[in-house]
Design an enzyme around this catalytic site. Structure first.
Site, PDB file in Angstrom:
ATOM      1  N   ASP A  31      25.955 -23.876  93.053  1.00 11.09           N
ATOM      2  CA  ASP A  31      27.107 -24.366  93.803  1.00 11.09           C
ATOM      3  C   ASP A  31      28.205 -24.649  92.786  1.00 11.09           C
ATOM      4  O   ASP A  31      28.028 -24.392  91.588  1.00 11.09           O
ATOM      5  CB  ASP A  31      26.737 -25.627  94.606  1.00 11.09           C
ATOM      6  CG  ASP A  31      27.509 -25.708  95.918  1.00 11.09           C
ATOM      7  OD1 ASP A  31      28.742 -25.499  95.881  1.00 11.09           O
ATOM      8  OD2 ASP A  31      26.907 -25.980  96.967  1.00 11.09           O
ATOM      9  N   THR A  68      36.296 -22.022 103.673  1.00 11.46           N
ATOM     10  CA  THR A  68      36.216 -22.013 105.138  1.00 11.46           C
ATOM     11  C   THR A  68      37.271 -22.884 105.808  1.00 11.46           C
ATOM     12  O   THR A  68      37.325 -22.937 107.035  1.00 11.46           O
ATOM     13  CB  THR A  68      34.828 -22.483 105.597  1.00 11.46           C
ATOM     14  OG1 THR A  68      34.574 -23.789 105.063  1.00 11.46           O
ATOM     15  CG2 THR A  68      33.744 -21.529 105.113  1.00 11.46           C
ATOM     16  N   TYR A 131      42.224 -16.725 106.418  1.00  9.01           N
ATOM     17  CA  TYR A 131      40.766 -16.851 106.324  1.00  9.01           C
ATOM     18  C   TYR A 131      40.082 -15.573 106.775  1.00  9.01           C
ATOM     19  O   TYR A 131      39.234 -14.999 106.072  1.00  9.01           O
ATOM     20  CB  TYR A 131      40.297 -18.039 107.159  1.00  9.01           C
ATOM     21  CG  TYR A 131      38.806 -18.155 107.297  1.00  9.01           C
ATOM     22  CD1 TYR A 131      37.984 -18.299 106.175  1.00  9.01           C
ATOM     23  CD2 TYR A 131      38.192 -18.127 108.551  1.00  9.01           C
ATOM     24  CE1 TYR A 131      36.609 -18.402 106.301  1.00  9.01           C
ATOM     25  CE2 TYR A 131      36.820 -18.234 108.689  1.00  9.01           C
ATOM     26  CZ  TYR A 131      36.032 -18.371 107.565  1.00  9.01           C
ATOM     27  OH  TYR A 131      34.662 -18.472 107.688  1.00  9.01           O
ATOM     28  N   LYS A 135      38.045 -12.858 104.375  1.00 10.10           N
ATOM     29  CA  LYS A 135      36.624 -12.632 104.652  1.00 10.10           C
ATOM     30  C   LYS A 135      36.353 -11.153 104.939  1.00 10.10           C
ATOM     31  O   LYS A 135      35.318 -10.616 104.539  1.00 10.10           O
ATOM     32  CB  LYS A 135      36.169 -13.500 105.836  1.00 10.10           C
ATOM     33  CG  LYS A 135      36.064 -14.985 105.514  1.00 10.10           C
ATOM     34  CD  LYS A 135      34.975 -15.307 104.510  1.00 10.10           C
ATOM     35  CE  LYS A 135      33.593 -15.137 105.100  1.00 10.10           C
ATOM     36  NZ  LYS A 135      32.534 -15.552 104.140  1.00 10.10           N
ATOM     37  N   TRP A 156      31.286 -20.669 114.858  1.00  4.89           N
ATOM     38  CA  TRP A 156      31.153 -22.040 115.364  1.00  4.89           C
ATOM     39  C   TRP A 156      29.916 -22.730 114.769  1.00  4.89           C
ATOM     40  O   TRP A 156      29.119 -23.347 115.467  1.00  4.89           O
ATOM     41  CB  TRP A 156      31.078 -22.043 116.893  1.00  4.89           C
ATOM     42  CG  TRP A 156      32.331 -21.596 117.589  1.00  4.89           C
ATOM     43  CD1 TRP A 156      33.274 -20.720 117.134  1.00  4.89           C
ATOM     44  CD2 TRP A 156      32.773 -21.990 118.900  1.00  4.89           C
ATOM     45  NE1 TRP A 156      34.264 -20.547 118.064  1.00  4.89           N
ATOM     46  CE2 TRP A 156      33.983 -21.309 119.161  1.00  4.89           C
ATOM     47  CE3 TRP A 156      32.257 -22.823 119.886  1.00  4.89           C
ATOM     48  CZ2 TRP A 156      34.698 -21.462 120.358  1.00  4.89           C
ATOM     49  CZ3 TRP A 156      32.948 -22.962 121.075  1.00  4.89           C
ATOM     50  CH2 TRP A 156      34.166 -22.301 121.299  1.00  4.89           C
TER      51      TRP A 156
END
Length: 290
Positions: A31, A68, A131, A135, A156
């Site tokens: 990460d 995101t 975004y 992507k 979602w």
């Protein structure tokens, strides 16, 4: 034992992947911030990614890392492009060099949101936001540079971390009523359900683009009401249009009005079915800690 490199391992999906795979693989957890058993890896830097992959020799790379924040991507295109497009490119190049499978997570935002029926994997993307555009560029890089790849589009998503479900529950604690958009449609998907789907297809050679969302669909306002019903929360939900919401929040990026993804490839090529969104939400809330 297979070695699985997980980028963005502290995110909602990263945590769910770790839970589902548990002790059956050797994890290589990465990460942006180091921690216990977690290595810092900047996927935006090609040489760093290649060096790391050559050292660790993973069998599988699951890319859960992404920018995101939809509104944030509008404000900082360069960062969004580096993380959402160049990051997957770098991982794809490295995966090919060590002959690893690459599972890349993408989004419903690669579509414009103006469909009138569930969107399949062979419908043509046409993103409208920074975004979604970045992507989609990431998807194209994966297909160009990886040799063994899965692209999994979801929508979602909620899980262990910041998400819509948690936000609505927290807001309900100091509001008597909330205004929520009612004309945007999609399939709420738990990170745990998505991780289970990935766990099912990843060991195979059934490569390609897959949609991975819980079955069924709803809108944000009805979704909120179901969250409150299951939690026994007595807060009124005002149904507002996207236009009304935009007037209240003028700096927010455009969201797709229709994000219902059809898990067509999953249905056509496997015997796996994801849970209905109602059932997945019940499971999530049964262990919800706030």
């Amino acid at each position: 034992m297979r070695k699985v490199l997980v980028t963005g391992c502290n995110g909602q999906l990263g945590r769910a992947i770790r839970q589902v795979y548990d002790k059956e693989v050797e994890f290589i957890l990465t990460d942006v911030v180091e921690g216990e058993e977690i290595t810092s890896l900047n996927i935006m830097e090609l040489e760093e990614v290649i060096s790391f992959a050559m050292e660790k020799k993973p069998d599988v790379i699951i890319n859960c890392a992404a920018a995101t924040n939809v509104d944030g991507c509008e404000k900082d295109w360069d960062f969004a492009y580096k993380l959402n497009a160049l990051g997957p490119r770098n991982l794809a190049i490295a995966a090919s060099m060590v002959d690893a499978k690459l599972v890349h997570i993408s989004t419903d935002y690669v579509f414009p949101g103006n469909a009138s029926k569930p969107i399949t994997e062979f419908d043509i993307p046409a993103p409208i936001s920074a975004y979604g555009k970045t992507k989609y560029e990431g998807e194209k890089f994966v297909q160009q540079f990886a040799s063994k790849w899965f692209i999994v589009r979801t929508a979602w998503l909620y899980g262990d971390g910041k998400n819509f479900v948690k936000t609505m529950i927290n807001l309900s604690q100091n509001h008597d009523e909330l205004s929520v958009v009612c004309d945007q449609f999609g399939s709420p998907t738990s990170a745990l359900e998505l991780a289970r789907m990935i766990h099912h297809i990843e060991p195979t050679s059934n490569y390609g683009i897959f949609h991975g969302t819980c079955e069924g669909d709803t809108n944000w306002a009805d979704f909120t009401e179901e969250i409150f019903r299951l939690k026994g929360i007595d807060v009124k939900v005002n149904h507002v249009t996207s236009e009304e919401y935009k007037a209240m929040n003028p700096n927010s990026a455009d969201r797709p009005h229709y994000s219902i993804l059809d898990n067509y490839m999953l249905r056509l090529t496997t015997d796996y079915t994801m849970a209905n969104w109602h059932d997945a939400l019940k499971e999530y809330l049964s262990t919800f800690k706030g």
